[in-house]
Structures are given as structure tokens and as C-alpha cells.
Design an enzyme around this catalytic site. Structure first.
Site, PDB file in Angstrom:
ATOM      1  CG  ASP A   9      -1.973  -1.065   1.173  1.00 52.58           C
ATOM      2  OD1 ASP A   9      -2.466  -1.353   0.072  1.00 52.58           O
ATOM      3  OD2 ASP A   9      -2.310  -1.613   2.242  1.00 52.58           O
TER       4      ASP A   9
ATOM      5  CE1 TYR B   5       4.054  -6.651   3.605  1.00 54.77           C
ATOM      6  CE2 TYR B   5       3.357  -8.942   3.663  1.00 54.77           C
ATOM      7  CZ  TYR B   5       3.418  -7.727   3.018  1.00 54.77           C
ATOM      8  OH  TYR B   5       2.846  -7.589   1.774  1.00 54.77           O
TER       9      TYR B   5
END
Length: 261
Positions: A51, A109
Site C-alpha cells: 500500500d 513482513y
């Protein structure tokens, strides 16, 4: 031929990974640079779409080309045509069965929190600042409820387009390194905003605002409105993508560079 690339980028200033009309994106910049070096139009496929404001040290992409270049020429040529905040880390020719997204078996992540009473200056776009007294051990203990294949409806964005809310979390660890709290999580795949939504709720537990059982309670509720607010994008990094050994892709330090591995 099919080429795989490992890339890193600072997501600040980009409207996410995906190419969009009239706004800048990491994908658009990479395709522009590759097209210059290949002397033909190039389109890329990535392992995971990040994003706006989210970074990567271990993004993997692939593309098709008729151009014949050695690995050094691809790396140096593409980097010379990229903005300073995007860089190719490695290049490898792969067989036609490889797909950056569909061949991946796991994504990893790291979310980096700067836990200090004062906001950071130099790393303001590379970490998320929270000034409360965060208990990382408490966050780690609560996070273990996320392990395994489960319904993550409570942690998916409203606009998530995935056909299923089920994901398999392989591991999740929360540790403290001085002023930094790091949430490290790996899964087969992630829903839209899933990591940031998980971190937002773990922070509520770490700050003592919710009980240790809250993550499990949220999973059972299957209601995004019951979970905490989405954590800020700046602290999130895609650090690794796992593929079958047959492809023999390079393995580098996970990063980000200012953290100890």
C-alpha cells in the site's frame, strides 16, 4: 525469456506498488526503467502489492523479455534508470514455470515501531512512532493466538477483494531492540491491510488497554469493527518471499538496514 528480480524500495511518496493512472507508483517506475534497458515495453508481476507508504526490502517480481542481457547489465542498467528510493538487489533468469505471485509459498513482513516520548526526525518515514509504554512481551504472548489457518475477517480491510478470509500464519514474533518494537510475521499470504490491522490491535494489548486474550476474541468475532484502528503504513516492510528450492533464488539479509538481523 523470463527474469526474476529482487527489489527494495522506500514507499514514501508513492501511491503503493500498483500502477495507477495519474499517480506515481513503484510498479510504474520499475517498468519504465526495465523498458529502457530492454528497449521494449516491459510489464512486471510482483509477489505482493504493498500500500501507499509501505516499504520493501524483499519484494520479488518477474517479467518476460526478448532482450539478451547478462545479470550485471540488468542490475546496473535498471538501477541507473530508477529513482534513488527504488533499487534492484538481484537478478536471475528463471524457467517459465516461475511466477512471482503464484509460485510463492510464504510472505514475511516486519513492522517497526519507534517507541519513544519524542517523534523521530531522520527515520520519520521508515518507522511508526508510538509514545506510550509498550510491553513487547505482552504483545508477543497475545500474538500466538494468530498461528495456524484461521478466518481473519476481523483483520481484513473492508475493501479487501480476496474470495476467502482464511490465511495460514506460520509464525509471529514481537521483540524489543532498545527503543524499537518489531512485529515479525510470516504467512502463506495476507489479506488487504491484514498486517497493519493485526499490529493496531496488538498495540492496544501492549499498551495495557486490552486483555491478553483479545486477539483470540477478535478472531472469533469475525467483525472488523470490533478490532483496533489500522496501524500507520510507514513502519511496515515486506522483507522476504519464500519459493520452492527448485528456483534457487538468492537469499539476502532481511532488513530494513537500520535493524539488526
Amino acid at each position: 525469456m523470463r527474469i526474476a528480480l529482487g527489489i527494495e524500495y522506500d514507499g514514501n511518496g508513492y501511491f503503493g506498488w500498483q500502477r495507477q493512472a495519474e499517480v506515481d507508483s513503484v510498479q510504474a517506475q520499475l517498468e519504465r526503467a526495465l523498458s529502457i534497458v530492454a528497449n521494449e515495453p516491459i510489464g512486471v508481476f510482483c509477489a505482493g502489492r504493498t500500500d501507499a507508504g509501505v516499504h520493501a526490502t524483499g519484494q520479488v517480481v518477474h517479467f518476460e523479455t526478448h532482450a539478451i542481457r547478462n545479470e550485471g547489465a540488468w542490475t546496473l542498467g535498471v538501477n541507473a534508470n530508477l529513482p534513488d528510493n527504488i533499487a534492484v538487489r538481484w537478478v536471475k533468469e528463471v524457467d517459465d514455470s516461475f511466477h512471482a505471485r503464484f509460485s510463492a509459498t510464504a510472505r514475511r513482513y516486519r513492522y517497526v515501531i519507534y517507541n519513544h516520548s519524542f517523534r523521530p526526525g531522520i527515520l520519520r518515514h521508515g518507522v511508526s512512532h508510538y509514545h506510550g509504554d509498550i510491553d513487547a512481551d505482552r504483545m508477543h504472548q497475545a500474538a500466538q493466538a494468530l498461528l495456524g489457518e484461521q478466518d481473519f475477517t476481523s483483520f481484513r480491510a473492508v475493501q479487501c477483494q480476496s474470495k476467502t478470509p482464511f490465511r495460514n500464519v506460520h509464525c509471529v514474533n514481537v521483540t524489543r531492540q532498545g527503543m524499537y518494537v518489531i512485529v515479525d510475521i510470516a504467512a502463506n499470504a495476507f489479506l488487504h491491510h491484514m498486517v497493519r490491522n493485526i499490529v493496531g490491535s496488538l498495540l492496544e494489548i501492549g499498551l495495557g488497554n486490552q486483555p491478553l486474550t483479545w486477539m483470540g476474541d477478535l478472531l472469533a468475532l469475525k467483525d472488523r469493527n470490533q478490532a483496533a484502528a489500522t496501524a500507520k503504513p510507514h513502519g511496515l516492510y515486506l522483507v522476504d518471499v519464500t519459493y520452492p528450492e527448485q528456483y534457487q533464488l538468492p537469499k539476502l539479509a532481511l532488513g530494513p538496514l537500520f535493524m539488526l538481523d
